[in-house]
Design a protein around this motif. Structure first.
Motif, mmCIF file in Angstrom:
data_model
loop_
_atom_site.group_PDB
_atom_site.id
_atom_site.type_symbol
_atom_site.label_atom_id
_atom_site.label_comp_id
_atom_site.label_asym_id
_atom_site.label_seq_id
_atom_site.Cartn_x
_atom_site.Cartn_y
_atom_site.Cartn_z
ATOM 1 N N UNK A 1 3.963 65.840 89.463
ATOM 2 C CA UNK A 1 3.966 67.091 88.723
ATOM 3 C C UNK A 1 5.019 66.977 87.640
ATOM 4 N N UNK A 2 4.884 67.779 86.603
ATOM 5 C CA UNK A 2 5.822 67.750 85.491
ATOM 6 C C UNK A 2 6.396 69.143 85.280
ATOM 7 N N UNK A 3 7.724 69.225 85.247
ATOM 8 C CA UNK A 3 8.400 70.498 85.072
ATOM 9 C C UNK A 3 8.360 70.928 83.609
ATOM 10 N N UNK A 4 8.691 72.187 83.363
ATOM 11 C CA UNK A 4 8.714 72.698 81.984
ATOM 12 C C UNK A 4 9.690 71.917 81.114
ATOM 13 N N UNK A 5 10.716 71.364 81.737
ATOM 14 C CA UNK A 5 11.709 70.572 81.005
ATOM 15 C C UNK A 5 11.154 69.233 80.544
ATOM 16 N N UNK A 6 9.972 68.862 81.046
ATOM 17 C CA UNK A 6 9.388 67.570 80.714
ATOM 18 C C UNK A 6 9.687 66.487 81.728
ATOM 19 N N UNK A 7 10.467 66.803 82.766
ATOM 20 C CA UNK A 7 10.797 65.823 83.798
ATOM 21 C C UNK A 7 9.618 65.690 84.759
ATOM 22 N N UNK A 8 9.139 64.451 84.918
ATOM 23 C CA UNK A 8 8.076 64.167 85.872
ATOM 24 C C UNK A 8 8.668 63.843 87.227
ATOM 25 N N UNK A 9 8.078 64.363 88.290
ATOM 26 C CA UNK A 9 8.635 64.248 89.641
ATOM 27 C C UNK A 9 7.916 63.171 90.442
ATOM 28 N N UNK A 10 8.688 62.209 90.944
ATOM 29 C CA UNK A 10 8.187 61.202 91.866
ATOM 30 C C UNK A 10 8.841 61.376 93.222
ATOM 31 N N UNK A 11 8.898 60.313 93.996
ATOM 32 C CA UNK A 11 9.506 60.348 95.329
ATOM 33 C C UNK A 11 10.969 59.896 95.234
ATOM 34 N N UNK A 12 11.843 60.792 94.815
ATOM 35 C CA UNK A 12 13.242 60.435 94.589
ATOM 36 C C UNK A 12 13.461 59.745 93.258
ATOM 37 N N UNK A 13 12.412 59.628 92.457
ATOM 38 C CA UNK A 13 12.454 59.037 91.124
ATOM 39 C C UNK A 13 11.859 60.037 90.144
#
Length: 365
Positions: free
Chosen positions: A286-298
């Motif tokens: 998933x990608x937050x509004x800030x543009x940060x994409x979420x992985x598994x601790x990455x």
């Protein structure tokens, strides 16, 4: 002849009874040396030497096109400035530990122990109903509804850890809410289903395979080795140092820059995870509004140059902080371990110093 056999057998028995060295005792490195290559390596080195004057202490590896151009320690491991930081100096990883938990989860999936899509009701017969539809994946991407409260840091056994977590209230499932607790519970599931301790699972499936010689868990590290372990900026009450699940899975691994680099290289060359698993590790899911994409601790972000960065970082209130920053499209990696907390404008050194290295390498003004 019979007497000789008895004597030989007796010697073998005596040898096997000798006390074995502690698995986490400090093991000096034969390759504990500084690398500063001509050109870019020397320019990065000059930058970091200047950072010592504003409070930087830590160790750094920079690689370009899979070649290490810099591996060096800077500053001091203690406030008395009696011991210099070396590449072998150990630090706490803080939340960079979560990325390791993510790796071990996918190792378990590759082994067929469970799937990240499995729900807690499938993996734990004691799981309460309201936790039942939470999956391993949900916990690793922070959408499980678990809070980031730290009441369960005192749980020293897997059973106590799970019981305390199951008593915590859940927020809305599916919404991103950063939660260390999801990683504690994931690690507990790995231990429960694999049939060996989480520490054993980590050593056999990652530390040994990646040749991480001086990587330990919080409660095992030899902090008293005065020239080997970077000091904290504040001391902890003795009770806070007992083994617990927060220290195992979300923030409690200790290592040095040599091991951190061997881990990164083993991971990104598919020695630990296959390509499908590595893609799942990094995401983004998933990608937050800030543009940060979420992985598994990455996490993934897009640089100002329009290129992709994959990273994992963490920081602790006692000064230790770390980062792995991989500029995938440009084949550059910056790894940093520090114990100096916030410096200069109040940012953690893993951020401020690695940003300066990035700007130097890519000539960003």
């Amino acid at each position: 002849m019979k007497e000789n056999l008895i004597v030989a057998l007796f010697i073998v028995i005596l040898s096997s009874c000798k006390q074995k060295p502690h698995v986490n005792s400090y093991r000096p490195y034969s390759n504990d040396h500084t690398i500063v290559r001509d050109g870019l390596g020397k320019r990065v080195d000059s930058l970091l030497l200047r950072e010592i004057a504003v409070g930087f202490s830590g160790s750094v590896v920079v690689s370009v096109n899979d070649t290490v151009i810099l591996q060096k320690g800077y500053g001091w491991i203690d406030s008395l400035k009696s011991h210099n930081v070396k590449p072998s100096t150990q630090f706490y990883l803080a939340s960079t530990t979560k990325g390791i938990t993510g790796v071990l989860t996918l190792v378990a999936q590759q082994k067929g122990i469970f799937k990240t899509s499995d729900s807690l009701s499938m993996l734990d017969e004691n799981c309460p109903t309201h936790f039942g539809n939470i999956s391993i994946h949900d916990m690793l991407v922070h959408t499980s509804g678990l809070s980031n409260e730290y009441e369960t840091y005192g749980a020293t056994t897997r059973e106590a850890n799970m019981e305390l977590l199951y008593q915590r209230p859940l927020g809305p499932k599916g919404e991103f809410k950063y939660s260390s607790a999801g990683y504690w519970l994931t690690a507990a599931v790995i231990e429960k289903i694999s049939g060996i301790t989480y520490e054993e699972f980590a050593r056999e499936n990652l530390f040994k395979r990646a040749m991480m010689k001086n990587t330990d868990f919080w409660f095992e590290a030899d902090e008293q080795h005065k020239d080997a372990f970077a000091r904290k900026l504040k001391k902890f009450p003795p009770g806070d140092l007992h083994p617990n699940w927060g220290y195992r899975a979300s923030g409690g691994i200790t290592t040095n820059i040599i091991d951190l680099n061997t881990y990164f290289k083993a991971l990104t060359t598919f020695q630990i995870l296959n390509k499908g698993s590595l893609d799942q590790l990094f995401g983004p899911h998933l990608t937050l509004e800030s543009g940060i994409g979420i992985g598994y601790g990455w996490y993934t972000t897009t640089t100002s140059r329009g290129t992709r960065e994959i990273w994992s970082r963490g920081g602790e209130s006692f000064g230790h902080n770390s980062a792995i920053r991989w500029f995938v499209d440009e084949d550059v990696a910056i790894l940093i371990l520090t114990n100096c907390g916030e410096i200069e404008s109040g940012g953690e050194a893993n951020r401020t110093v690695s940003d300066k290295i990035e700007n130097l390498i890519f000539k960003v003004s």
